[in-house]
Design a protein around this motif. Structure first.
Motif, PDB file in Angstrom:
ATOM      1  N   GLY A   1       0.838  -1.193   0.000  1.00 16.56           N
ATOM      2  CA  GLY A   1       0.000   0.000   0.000  1.00 16.56           C
ATOM      3  C   GLY A   1       0.868   1.236   0.000  1.00 16.56           C
TER       4      GLY A   1
ATOM      5  N   THR B   1      -1.371   8.073  -1.710  1.00 11.64           N
ATOM      6  CA  THR B   1      -1.444   8.571  -3.089  1.00 11.64           C
ATOM      7  C   THR B   1      -0.659   9.880  -3.213  1.00 11.64           C
ATOM      8  OG1 THR B   1      -3.542   9.540  -2.449  1.00 11.64           O
ATOM      9  CG2 THR B   1      -3.639   7.508  -3.707  1.00 11.64           C
TER      10      THR B   1
ATOM     11  N   ARG C   1      -3.646   3.677  -0.264  1.00 15.13           N
ATOM     12  CA  ARG C   1      -4.430   2.762  -1.096  1.00 15.13           C
ATOM     13  C   ARG C   1      -3.549   1.568  -1.437  1.00 15.13           C
ATOM     14  NH1 ARG C   1      -4.732   5.043  -7.425  1.00 15.13           N
ATOM     15  NH2 ARG C   1      -2.507   4.975  -7.786  1.00 15.13           N
TER      16      ARG C   1
ATOM     17  N   ASP D   1      -1.601  -0.655  -3.767  1.00 16.89           N
ATOM     18  CA  ASP D   1      -0.981  -0.440  -5.080  1.00 16.89           C
ATOM     19  C   ASP D   1      -0.050  -1.618  -5.337  1.00 16.89           C
ATOM     20  OD1 ASP D   1       0.158   0.422  -7.415  1.00 16.89           O
ATOM     21  OD2 ASP D   1       0.714   2.416  -6.681  1.00 16.89           O
TER      22      ASP D   1
END
Ligand code: GTP
Ligand code: SPV
Ligand code: MN
Length: 609
Positions: free
Chosen positions: A449, A452, A464, A466
């Motif tokens: 994670g 952003t 988030r 990723d």
């Protein structure tokens, strides 16, 4: 399009005998209706001519030649400053092949929409034909493409970022296949329309057709939206191709690390956009390390293609020849290698301009008393606005980096010893830990994670998932992509070790627990020694972390064992929350998630119980 409207018409088909290329260019010209067609030869003279044109059009400001020889500043439209993930589409034949993490549209429907958009989209402009090659031209993995674009800004950036021009056209020859990439900024100069410094369109489409291997990009002139060799071809299409062919296309830096005994190791690292790939790839160690004989080299800062090589290890090449690096935060202190790389022949986009026509951005130095900011307005330190856009970038030739690896263009690539995952995690994730084995490592990558960043449009600063830093770049079903990673284990005789790092953990008052930047070499030393089996790790439920005695902290101001413990700590309560927060992601991919990863999740919970 009337063939009399340009001296370049009819098509310069004498340049190539590749009939499918000529036919495609003809058809696209008929659709887009440019005034002229210009086949890019890739020469320095052509580059200078295009830069002069960009100056004349107001897109480029030439920089002070004494400070930045042959370099330019571009300011984009404020609506066109980053990748547009919500406008990026994977138009596979079946929706399930795009998977739950990609936008999908039926390919025929999308083709129809785009054909309407591109119809007349280049009126009043020149269509440039850019033959390009991702990867060294003689590499077995080399991917050829041809980008048609109405943006001279794209042409001059592409010359820095990849092999392009006549040498590539010759290599494509009469028969080789190429990826057709159609790009328009989407602002035709119809009667009465006046051109602007940064043409673009509010409506944007970044579209990939993985089966037919095509890219169509409309409405943006910026970065990965427009330099189609980079994220569109070398990642999104390449992921789909590499899955079928048994190799991997990844959002990773590649670097070399030579220890005092002369042993050279190579590692790759997958960090999400704006999370420190360029910075780590170009790392020049602090004096404490160089004095003892540690050396670093750089192979790539953004994309790695990996395949099982003759040595039995995974081998890696960087398919690019330049950097499209984040400017803010880059300084002679944080990243001298990057500063040298961008000393000349560089395009700066959306940074600030100083009164003596040099460049400035947040984190470079103390703010000057006056600047022109990235929007072209006067700026003073107290005006309350950033001078450079947070996603402002420099486009610089990789060969200008002082520690570029001698093998960086070797078609055989470099043998990889370690793969590192990581992201911006204010809590939970220790500075470094090692996966127990390949499958556990794939689990770490898959559940990675990060907060952003400004590299994509949208809200900044929330964590988030990723996976493998590939959420915006995987050109097929993410669950199948995980399965591909798991399958690769069978193809690699000498598996790289897998690690997870976090330079961004903070204390209660919001201060980073680790100095980062050049000091990250200390983490790399531990990683390399672990790969060589020279030191023991401390076993925790999440993996192996370093023992304090094995981790060199000499010469970091005030970094003692208690700070080490804070940066390294595994905390049960944080990890229980972490596992819970992974639920949504597992649910989203429920139908496609390989069983091995569900099993890893169970094992982790069992180890923590
Ligand atoms: P893309 O080009 O977007 O794929 O990103 P990248 O991963 O190459 O990002 P880059 O290296 O340019 O990251 C830049 C940002 O990360 C800047 O804000 C830096 O200040 C920050 N950064 C890089 N390394 C470190 C570090 O070791 N510690 C801290 N705290 N910040 C870092
Ligand atoms: C990224 O966002 O990961 C980049 C910049 O490297 S761009 O080329 O715009 O995708
Ligand atoms: Mn990137």
């Amino acid at each position: 399009m009337t063939s009399g409207s340009t001296q370049e018409m009819p098509l310069k088909s004498s340049l190539t005998e590749n009939q499918s290329l000529v036919t495609w260019v003809e058809e696209m010209a008929e659709l887009c209706k440019p005034d002229q067609i210009h086949w890019i030869d890739g020469s320095d003279g052509e580059w200078s001519q295009l830069c002069n044109l960009l100056v004349a059009q107001g897109t480029f400001t030439p920089l002070n030649p004494a400070k930045h020889p042959n370099s330019f500043l571009a300011r984009s439209n404020p609506s066109d400053v980053a990748r547009v993930e919500d406008r990026t589409f994977i138009c596979s034949l079946r929706e399930s092949d795009a998977g739950a993490t990609n936008n999908w549209s039926p390919p025929e429907m999308m083709r129809k929409t785009l054909t309407e958009k591109f119809d007349g989209s280049m009126v009043g402009r020149t269509m440039y034909v850019i033959p390009f090659c991702m990867g060294p031209i003689d590499s077995p993995l080399a991917m050829f493409g041809v980008q048609l674009t109405d943006s001279p800004y794209v042409c001059v950036n592409m010359k820095i970022m990849c092999h392009m021009g006549t040498k590539v056209l010759n290599a494509i020859g009469p028969n080789r296949s190429f990826v057709p990439c159609l790009h328009s900024v989407g602002m035709p100069l119809k009667e009465g329309v006046r051109d602007v410094a940064w043409p673009c369109n509010d409506e944007k489409y970044i579209v990939h057709f993985p089966e037919s291997r095509e890219v169509w990009s409309y409405g943006s002139g910026y970065g990965g939206n427009a330099l189609l060799g980079k994220k569109c071809v070398a990642l999104r299409l390449a992921t789909a191709i590499s899955r079928d062919q048994g190799w991997m296309a990844e959002h990773m830096l590649i670097m070399g690390l030579e220890s005092p005994d002369g042993i050279k190791s190579y590692l790759t690292a997958a960090f999400p956009s704006q999370c420190g790939k360029t910075n780590l790839a170009m790392l020049i160690p602090p004096e404490h390390y160089t004095k003892r004989g540690w050396k670093t080299t750089l192979v790539g800062d953004d994309i790695a293609w990996l395949w099982p090589g003759e040595t039995g290890k995974l081998h890696a090449i960087n398919p690019e020849t330049g950097f499209f690096g984040v400017a803010p935060g880059t300084s002679w202190h944080s990243n001298p290698g990057a500063m040298e790389a961008m000393a000349s022949n560089t395009i700066f986009t959306n940074v600030a301009l100083t009164d003596d026509h040099s460049v400035w951005w947040e984190g470079l130095s103390d703010p000057p008393s006056h600047l022109i900011d990235w929007t072209g307005k006067d700026w003073t330190p107290d005006c309350g606005r950033p001078a450079a856009h947070p996603n402002s970038r420099f486009t610089a030739p990789a060969g200008q980096c002082p520690n570029i690896d001698p093998a960086w263009q070797d078609p055989q690539g470099v043998p990889i010893d370690a793969i590192v995952f990581g992201g911006r995690r204010p809590s939970t994730m220790p500075l470094v830990f090692q996966a127990f084995d390949w499958t556990h490592g794939v689990f770490l990558g898959a559940t990675q994670g990060s907060e952003t960043t400004a590299a994509a449009t949208g809200a900044v600063g929330h964590v988030r998932r990723d996976p493998m830093a590939m959420l915006p770049f995987c050109g097929y079903n993410m669950g199948d992509y995980f399965a591909h990673w798991l399958n690769m284990r069978k193809l690699i005789r000498q598996l790289p070790r897998i690690f997870h790092v976090n330079w961004f953990r903070k204390n209660e008052s919001g201060k980073f627990l680790w100095p980062g930047f050049r000091e990250n070499v200390r983490v790399l030393e531990w990683i390399v020694k672990r790969c060589q089996g020279r030191i023991a790790g401390h076993e925790t439920p999440i993996g192996w972390t370093p023992h304090f005695v094995d981790f060199d902290t000499d010469g970091i101001d005030g970094f003692d064992e208690s700070q080490f413990d804070a940066a390294m700590a595994f905390r049960q309560n944080e990890w229980l929350a972490e596992i819970t927060s992974q639920n949504d992601f597992f649910l989203k991919l429920y139908h496609d998630m390989p069983k091995e990863l569900l099993c890893q999740r169970e094992l982790l919970m069992a180890r923590m119980a």
